[in-house]
Enzyme design. Structure first.
Site, PDB file in Angstrom:
ATOM      1  N   ASP A 180     -12.190  -8.849   4.765  1.00 56.08           N
ATOM      2  CA  ASP A 180     -13.352  -9.624   3.991  1.00 56.08           C
ATOM      3  C   ASP A 180     -13.882 -11.307   4.257  1.00 56.08           C
ATOM      4  O   ASP A 180     -15.324 -11.267   4.340  1.00 56.08           O
ATOM      5  CB  ASP A 180     -13.134  -9.037   2.543  1.00 56.08           C
ATOM      6  CG  ASP A 180     -14.076  -7.703   1.892  1.00 56.08           C
ATOM      7  OD1 ASP A 180     -13.493  -6.742   3.104  1.00 56.08           O
ATOM      8  OD2 ASP A 180     -14.161  -7.719   0.799  1.00 56.08           O
TER       9      ASP A 180
ATOM     10  N   ASP B 246      -6.249  -6.809   4.438  1.00 54.23           N
ATOM     11  CA  ASP B 246      -7.430  -6.231   3.531  1.00 54.23           C
ATOM     12  C   ASP B 246      -7.988  -7.519   3.011  1.00 54.23           C
ATOM     13  O   ASP B 246      -9.147  -7.554   3.385  1.00 54.23           O
ATOM     14  CB  ASP B 246      -6.629  -5.726   2.714  1.00 54.23           C
ATOM     15  CG  ASP B 246      -7.759  -4.950   2.021  1.00 54.23           C
ATOM     16  OD1 ASP B 246      -8.691  -4.768   1.943  1.00 54.23           O
ATOM     17  OD2 ASP B 246      -8.145  -5.562   0.257  1.00 54.23           O
TER      18      ASP B 246
ATOM     19  N   ASP C 100      -2.571 -17.977   2.804  1.00 53.43           N
ATOM     20  CA  ASP C 100      -3.375 -19.453   1.861  1.00 53.43           C
ATOM     21  C   ASP C 100      -3.591 -20.146   2.883  1.00 53.43           C
ATOM     22  O   ASP C 100      -5.658 -20.536   3.194  1.00 53.43           O
ATOM     23  CB  ASP C 100      -2.725 -19.686   1.133  1.00 53.43           C
ATOM     24  CG  ASP C 100      -1.545 -20.090   0.950  1.00 53.43           C
ATOM     25  OD1 ASP C 100      -0.512 -20.412   2.176  1.00 53.43           O
ATOM     26  OD2 ASP C 100      -0.903 -21.525   0.187  1.00 53.43           O
TER      27      ASP C 100
ATOM     28  N   LYS D 225       3.336 -15.128   4.090  1.00 56.27           N
ATOM     29  CA  LYS D 225       3.677 -15.514   3.475  1.00 56.27           C
ATOM     30  C   LYS D 225       5.005 -16.012   2.961  1.00 56.27           C
ATOM     31  O   LYS D 225       5.582 -15.998   2.271  1.00 56.27           O
ATOM     32  CB  LYS D 225       2.743 -15.331   1.556  1.00 56.27           C
ATOM     33  CG  LYS D 225       3.475 -16.188   0.967  1.00 56.27           C
ATOM     34  CD  LYS D 225       2.666 -17.166   0.505  1.00 56.27           C
ATOM     35  CE  LYS D 225       2.871 -18.482  -0.373  1.00 56.27           C
ATOM     36  NZ  LYS D 225       1.690 -19.735  -0.235  1.00 56.27           N
TER      37      LYS D 225
ATOM     38  N   TYR E  34       1.132  -1.788  -0.431  1.00 49.81           N
ATOM     39  CA  TYR E  34       0.368   0.375   0.216  1.00 49.81           C
ATOM     40  C   TYR E  34       1.007   1.338  -0.508  1.00 49.81           C
ATOM     41  O   TYR E  34       0.474   2.205  -0.617  1.00 49.81           O
ATOM     42  CB  TYR E  34      -0.543  -0.065   1.142  1.00 49.81           C
ATOM     43  CG  TYR E  34      -2.000  -1.155   1.263  1.00 49.81           C
ATOM     44  CD1 TYR E  34      -2.130  -1.746   1.423  1.00 49.81           C
ATOM     45  CD2 TYR E  34      -3.786  -0.092   1.079  1.00 49.81           C
ATOM     46  CE1 TYR E  34      -2.920  -2.603   0.450  1.00 49.81           C
ATOM     47  CE2 TYR E  34      -4.625  -0.767   0.945  1.00 49.81           C
ATOM     48  CZ  TYR E  34      -4.958  -2.450   0.869  1.00 49.81           C
ATOM     49  OH  TYR E  34      -5.768  -2.885   0.684  1.00 49.81           O
TER      50      TYR E  34
END
Ligand code: NAD
Ligand code: IPM
Ligand code: MN
Length: 326
Positions: A230, A226, A202, A169, A119
């Site tokens: 959701d 982010d 993941d 990750k 970002y």
């Protein structure tokens, strides 16, 4: 004295849900001295204003900011999102993005680093528009930025079930992941009572769906946070219930739903205002109005039984607040 709050309804369903949030805060007995800022896609289309520096300076003197959502399909992607929302988060250094998720069988919080990562805006084009064009978008991870987010997560865990999971990750993002892992382990060593776990992002998506009860506090980077939040909303009763606090402890902070401006349902009355109402409760916590915040959260219990239009749900929450006082 009334708390001084800047209100940005924004675009799409933003103004619809913010109106309900303000209504609920008022009926919980907290007086706010509000200043409304006409910002977002429609303002931009009208006069080109996204967010000027003088407005940011004015906000530094407020007690809190309360926002609906910004961004609209009529404006190219990024203009409002980067120029208004991210500018707000970055300029006010709101380095913690705190998103709690509760459902009958789970209760966890995601601490999303809120000022760095992909970002931050590193990158650019070379030879744009030619067959040989190149676009890069780097990820910025500073030891300072990562460590303050991780420390916040451990401090929060000390007030909860004392468990922190790092999500990253590290198996592929070996530079950023290495810094995150070392910062996480160094901070963890200072909190011997807190147990820890690590999930690749993941795999975390599997656990969010199949076994979210394993989580207490999650700490992760800006982009993973982010996406995961959701998903967190979707597995916790729906995105229309999920609130956010963008915090810089001790300074003006900003409160908004996780969701966006939902142009697909604007004006239909189908926007669920609970996320905005619960964001209002998080704002009241920040303002020291913890009793009112708790009453609002209680009035939002069993959200599945809060059916109806945006306004009807807001009214039902107000009615539940009134019942609590009998
Ligand atoms: P979105 O969150 O606006 O909508 C995704 C889906 O969730 C849609 O189907 C929508 O109808 C539904 N939804 C969202 N909020 C809801 C609510 N309160 N009640 C019921 N259903 C709800 O995401 P999007 O469509 O990807 O983005 C739309 C615009 O919003 C874009 O411009 C995006 O950049 C912006 N956005 C802004 C914020 C913010 O201001 N904090 C956050 C996310 C997206
Ligand atoms: C969110 C939103 C924002 C983000 C966008 C609109 C810039 O999706 O608050 O989750 O990516 O942080
Ligand atoms: Mn998002």
């Amino acid at each position: 004295m009334a708390h001084r709050v800047g209100v940005i309804g924004g675009d799409g369903i933003g103004p619809e849900v913010v109106a309900e949030g303000l209504k609920v805060v008022a009926s919980a007995g907290v007086a706010l001295d509000t200043t409304h800022y006409d910002l977002g896609g429609s303002r931009y289309l009208r006069d080109g204003t996204v967010l000027d520096d003088a407005t940011v300076e004015e906000w530094r003197g407020l007690d809190a900011l309360y926002m609906g959502a910004v961004g609209t399909p009529e404006v190219p992607p990024g203009v409002i999102e980067r120029g208004l929302l991210l500018k707000m988060r970055f300029e006010l250094d709101l380095y913690i993005n705190l998103r709690p998720f509760t459902a009958p069988a789970h209760d966890f919080v995601v601490i999303r680093e809120n000022t760095e990562g992909t970002y931050a805006g590193e990158g650019g084009f070379l030879r744009r528009g030619t067959p040989f064009e190149i676009a890069t978008q780097g990820s910025v991870n500073t030891r300072h930025g990562v460590e303050r987010a991780v420390r916040y997560a451990f401090d929060l865990a000390m007030t909860r079930r004392k468990h922190v999971t790092l999500v990253h990750k590290t198996n592929v993002l070996t530079f950023a992941g290495d810094l995150w892992e070392r910062a996480f382990n160094d901070v963890a060593a200072r909190y011997p009572e807190v147990s820890t776990a690590y999930n690749h992002v993941d795999a975390a998506c599997i656990y969010f769906v199949e076994d979210p009860a394993r989580y207490d506090v999650i700490v992760t980077d800006n982009l993973f946070g982010d996406i995961l939040t959701d998903l967190g909303g979707a597995v916790s009763g729906g995105i229309g219930l999920a609130p956010t606090a963008n915090l810089h402890p001790g300074q003006v902070s900003m409160f908004e739903p996780v969701h966006g401006s939902a142009p697909d349902i604007v004006g239909t009355g189908r926007a669920n205002p609970v996320a905005a109402v619960l964001s209002g409760a998080m704002m009241l916590d920040h303002l020291g109005e913890t009793g009112a915040a708790e009453r609002i959260r209680k009035a939002c219990d069993r959200p599945e039984s809060l059916a109806g239009t945006t306004g009807e749900i807001g009214d039902a929450i107000v009615a539940r607040l009134a019942d609590q006082q009998v």
